[in-house]
Every structure is written in C-alpha cells, then in structure tokens.
Design an enzyme around this catalytic site. Structure first.
Site, PDB file in Angstrom:
ATOM      1  N   LYS A   1      -5.410 -17.801   7.535  1.00 47.81           N
ATOM      2  CA  LYS A   1      -6.683 -17.230   8.026  1.00 47.81           C
ATOM      3  C   LYS A   1      -7.335 -18.210   9.008  1.00 47.81           C
ATOM      4  CE  LYS A   1      -6.849 -13.372   5.641  1.00 47.81           C
ATOM      5  NZ  LYS A   1      -6.699 -12.066   6.329  1.00 47.81           N
TER       6      LYS A   1
ATOM      7  N   TYR B   1      -2.189 -19.267   2.215  1.00 46.83           N
ATOM      8  CA  TYR B   1      -2.887 -18.015   2.595  1.00 46.83           C
ATOM      9  C   TYR B   1      -4.162 -18.362   3.366  1.00 46.83           C
ATOM     10  CZ  TYR B   1      -6.462 -14.504   2.105  1.00 46.83           C
ATOM     11  OH  TYR B   1      -7.504 -13.649   2.369  1.00 46.83           O
TER      12      TYR B   1
ATOM     13  N   SER C   1       0.867  -1.194   0.000  1.00 51.05           N
ATOM     14  CA  SER C   1       0.000   0.000   0.000  1.00 51.05           C
ATOM     15  C   SER C   1       0.891   1.227   0.000  1.00 51.05           C
ATOM     16  CB  SER C   1      -0.898  -0.018   1.250  1.00 51.05           C
ATOM     17  OG  SER C   1      -0.100  -0.161   2.410  1.00 51.05           O
TER      18      SER C   1
ATOM     19  N   SER D   1     -11.700 -14.843   5.991  1.00 44.30           N
ATOM     20  CA  SER D   1     -12.068 -15.040   4.585  1.00 44.30           C
ATOM     21  C   SER D   1     -12.898 -16.296   4.412  1.00 44.30           C
ATOM     22  CB  SER D   1     -10.781 -15.175   3.758  1.00 44.30           C
ATOM     23  OG  SER D   1     -11.068 -15.688   2.470  1.00 44.30           O
TER      24      SER D   1
HETATM   25  C1  WQD Z   1     -13.297 -14.719  -9.117  1.00 35.42           C
HETATM   26  C2  WQD Z   1     -13.797 -15.457 -10.342  1.00 35.42           C
HETATM   27  C3  WQD Z   1     -12.109 -16.821 -11.379  1.00 35.42           C
HETATM   28  C4  WQD Z   1      -9.552 -13.474 -12.657  1.00 35.42           C
HETATM   29  C5  WQD Z   1      -9.956 -14.822  -4.184  1.00 35.42           C
HETATM   30  C6  WQD Z   1      -9.242 -15.492  -3.056  1.00 35.42           C
HETATM   31  C7  WQD Z   1     -10.084 -15.395  -1.820  1.00 35.42           C
HETATM   32  C8  WQD Z   1     -10.489 -13.963  -1.559  1.00 35.42           C
HETATM   33  C9  WQD Z   1     -11.144 -13.327  -2.760  1.00 35.42           C
HETATM   34  C10 WQD Z   1      -9.113 -12.924   0.110  1.00 35.42           C
HETATM   35  C11 WQD Z   1     -13.294 -16.899 -10.415  1.00 35.42           C
HETATM   36  C12 WQD Z   1     -12.541 -15.692 -12.309  1.00 35.42           C
HETATM   37  C13 WQD Z   1     -10.578 -14.220 -12.091  1.00 35.42           C
HETATM   38  C14 WQD Z   1      -9.383 -13.468 -14.066  1.00 35.42           C
HETATM   39  C15 WQD Z   1     -11.274 -14.939 -14.280  1.00 35.42           C
HETATM   40  N1  WQD Z   1      -9.359 -13.191  -1.188  1.00 35.42           N
HETATM   41  N2  WQD Z   1     -11.422 -14.928 -12.889  1.00 35.42           N
HETATM   42  N3  WQD Z   1     -10.261 -14.198 -14.819  1.00 35.42           N
HETATM   43  O1  WQD Z   1     -10.536 -16.702  -6.581  1.00 35.42           O
HETATM   44  O2  WQD Z   1     -12.978 -16.260  -5.943  1.00 35.42           O
HETATM   45  O3  WQD Z   1     -11.155 -15.494  -4.446  1.00 35.42           O
HETATM   46  O4  WQD Z   1     -10.230 -13.484  -3.862  1.00 35.42           O
HETATM   47  O5  WQD Z   1      -9.709 -13.306   1.067  1.00 35.42           O
HETATM   48  O6  WQD Z   1      -9.324 -15.882  -0.737  1.00 35.42           O
HETATM   49  O7  WQD Z   1      -9.095 -16.858  -3.383  1.00 35.42           O
HETATM   50  O8  WQD Z   1     -11.496 -14.346  -6.613  1.00 35.42           O
HETATM   51  O9  WQD Z   1     -11.408 -12.533  -8.259  1.00 35.42           O
HETATM   52  O10 WQD Z   1      -9.565 -14.288  -8.285  1.00 35.42           O
HETATM   53  O11 WQD Z   1     -11.872 -14.884  -9.062  1.00 35.42           O
HETATM   54  O12 WQD Z   1     -12.045 -15.589 -14.994  1.00 35.42           O
HETATM   55  O13 WQD Z   1      -8.456 -12.812 -14.636  1.00 35.42           O
HETATM   56  O14 WQD Z   1     -13.280 -14.802 -11.502  1.00 35.42           O
HETATM   57  O15 WQD Z   1     -11.930 -18.041 -12.098  1.00 35.42           O
HETATM   58  O16 WQD Z   1     -14.332 -17.685 -10.985  1.00 35.42           O
HETATM   59  P1  WQD Z   1     -11.564 -15.818  -5.962  1.00 35.42           P
HETATM   60  P2  WQD Z   1     -11.012 -13.951  -8.085  1.00 35.42           P
END
Ligand code: WQD
Length: 343
Positions: free
Chosen positions: A154, A150, A37, A125
């Site tokens: 948590k 990660y 940050s 999370s």
């Molecule tokens: C969301 C959807 C991807 C990027 C993560 C962490 C979780 C939490 C939130 C902290 C999925 C799809 C993503 C891209 C895509 N973090 N996607 N193209 O994986 O649900 O959760 O962030 O607490 O711990 O795991 O979030 O935004 O990465 O993905 O298609 O370039 O978008 O496959 O279906 P996720 P995400």
C-alpha cells in the site's frame, strides 16, 4: 457515456462503492479476477440498484487484459481496489503480494496513460502509518515502517501513484487511507465474505453468532486502553463507499495527489464492539480472552478533519448500525448457503 472502472469491484468495499456510484448516476464497469470474490455479486448489485455493471473477469497483471478494458470502454476514472489484502498471508508469501499488488497497479497506470484516463482513486490503508504513528493519525504524519508486506504494498503503490502524477500534471489522484471497514449494505445482499477463517474482528463475530465458530478469541486484554482490549476506528462500509464518490468528485475537479483518511475519528475497543453487537442483535456472544496477536497495536484511530474540509465527507453511521447490518448480511449468507445446499 464515460465510465468509472472499479478494479476489484466484486469485493467487499468495491461492491458497496459500485452501488453508491450507480445510485449517483455513474456508469460503472468492474474488473475482477474473482480470486477473493464471486461474480454473483454483480446480480446482487443489480438487485439493489436496478442496473447491471459490466464485468471483466481479468488478471490486471496481464497488460493485454488491462488494455482490452480501456480499448472497449471510454473510462474517465479508475477506483483501484484490486489487490491481495490478508496481512498474515503477506508475511508468509511476500513475493506473491509484491508481484500481484504492484504489477496490477503498474499495468493499470500504463493503460490509463495510453488511453488518456487521468483520474485514479486508490484503496490505501491506515497501515501505511506504520507502528510508531501518533494517534489520532493525520495525513501529514510520517508513513512507512509498515509491519507487513501487505502494508508495504500500500505504501509503495501510494508512492508509485504520487510519482506518476508528479510526472503528468494532467493527472489527479486520491489515496484513501481506510481505517477498519465493517458492516454491510442495509439490503443484506452484499457484505464481507472472507474465505477460510476470518482474520478480522467483525466477520469472526458474525460467524460465532451464526454458529460457524465456537467462540471469539479476544486477542489481549492487557493493553493500555480503557478496558484492556485493542482500540480501532471502525467505519461503516457504506460511509466508506460514499467517501469514494466524494473523492472521485473532488479528483475530477482538482489535479495533483491528495492522501486522505477515511475514518470516524472515534476509537472503540473489542469489548465495545462485542457489547454493541450483543445489544443491537439481542445476542450473547461467547468469548474468551487470549494472548495478544503478533503485530497488533494497542490503539489507533483517524483524525478525519481533512476528508471533511476537502471532500465535504464525514462518516454518519453508528457502531449499532454497523453491528445490525453485519448480522443481517451473515443471516443472508447462511440462508443462501442453506438454499444452495451449502455450496
Ligand atoms: C481489530 C481488533 C484485534 C480478530 C486489519 C489490517 C488493516 C486493515 C483492517 C486493510 C484488534 C482484535 C481481531 C479476532 C480479536 N485491513 N481481534 N479477535 O488488525 O486492526 O486491521 O484490518 O487495510 O490493514 O491490519 O483489524 O479486525 O483484524 O482487528 O480480538 O478474532 O480486533 O486484536 O484489536 P486490524 P482486525
């Protein structure tokens, strides 16, 4: 006046929570190591609220630095955001994640105990529900079986907090289990600003829309979901921040530990998000379908009932709000980088 300490308060969720606490009349102090940050966030929190939170640029793993914050301020409660949070990086560097996320928490809890600070809200999370959870996730569901270090940090920190509160009946704790935070403050002055290539969907979308990235890769369109793409519970970061204020007010009145989901209870697919983003911002995002991402689940979202019953909180902002606010922040970022010569 007693202060609320926000560890990691210069970060995405921390800065939005600082704004909501200050707007609610709370006195906020921020501790952040600025590893993910920038201290200019303090200036922008002041621009939004008219009040400037004190900032300690501190490594909370260093017990002396941690104690110094409590020695110099009357801290009545802590909201603990500080921690590394990149899933992929945690797989490559597990010791870095365990050392940083656990040590900083242990130092923080010891400093709280030695300064009679008895209230903690923890940034947990939905990832603690592991890969076999029954959807929608309820807080009584089994936790563990995390798919990456990660997530395990948590899970472990929730356990550390629960055990510390069990041993000290004068303590209160709320472990807030976030789903997928996206969006930004309506001012466009604070938001998510990941370094490097964004892992998460919305920052990647906004970088494609602003021309930084060529196109969006949609990871998998062959899931067992309505349109084949992954389904998640996206929650506006301002709703999430308000959930922290509600949790703090609850914890100030109730002893013991509660684990609470912060989600909307609604699942949207990747294509839902892309279509909403295009419609909200009159854009036409280029995307291709790519293979599934290792470790991704098809679909999960929250049962948000407990947050409403216990905290009187529920998410109010829509997916369109999230898309509009995310884009406004990206435009601000781009303009400020242009002004600063892209520093
Ligand atoms: C969301 C959807 C991807 C990027 C993560 C962490 C979780 C939490 C939130 C902290 C999925 C799809 C993503 C891209 C895509 N973090 N996607 N193209 O994986 O649900 O959760 O962030 O607490 O711990 O795991 O979030 O935004 O990465 O993905 O298609 O370039 O978008 O496959 O279906 P996720 P995400």
């Amino acid at each position: 006046m007693a202060k609320i300490l926000l560890t990691g308060g210069c970060g995405y969720i921390g800065s939005h929570t600082a704004v909501e606490l200050i707007n609610a009349g709370r006195d906020v102090v921020i501790a952040d190591d600025l590893s993910n940050s920038d201290k200019s966030v303090i200036d922008r929190i002041e621009m939004i609220t008219g009040k400037r939170p004190d900032l300690y640029v501190s490594d909370l793993k260093d017990k002396k630095e941690c104690e110094k914050i409590f020695d110099e301020n009357d801290i009545s409660a802590v909201i603990h955001f500080a921690g590394y949070k990149a899933v992929g990086e945690s797989v490559l560097s597990p010791l870095k994640y365990y050392r940083n996320n656990l040590d900083s928490t242990l130092s923080l809890l010891e400093s709280m105990r030695s300064h009679l600070c008895n209230t903690i809200i923890f940034s947990s999370s939905a990832t603690v529900y592991g890969t076999d959870g029954v959807v929608p996730y309820t807080e009584s569901a089994e936790t563990g079986g995390c798919s990456n270090p990660y997530g395990w940090t948590k899970f472990m920190i929730e356990r550390i907090i629960c055990d510390t509160v069990l041993a000290n009946p004068d303590m209160s704790a709320v472990n807030l289990r976030y789903f997928n935070p996206i969006g930004a403050h309506e001012s466009g002055l604070i938001g998510e600003n990941p370094s490097g290539i964004p892992n998460n969907l919305m920052p990647y979308i906004t970088q494609v829309a602003s021309g930084i990235r060529d196109h969006l890769n949609i990871y998998g369109n062959d899931y067992d979901t309505p349109d084949g793409t992954g389904v998640r519970d996206y929650i506006h970061v301002v709703d999430l921040a308000k959930g922290h204020l509600a949790a703090l007010e609850y914890a100030e009145k109730h002893k013991g530990t509660e684990c609470i989901n912060l989600g909307t209870g609604v699942g949207y697919s990747v294509l839902d998000v892309v279509n909403a983003f295009n419609e909200a911002n009159h854009l036409d995002l280029p995307y291709v379908f790519a293979k599934r991402r290792e470790g991704d689940l098809a679909s999960y979202y929250a049962n948000p009932k407990k947050a409403y019953e216990l905290l009187g909180w529920k998410a109010e902002k829509t997916l369109v709000d999230m898309c509009k606010d995310s884009w406004r922040w990206q435009v601000y970022l781009k303009n400020s980088e242009n002004k600063d010569g892209g520093k």
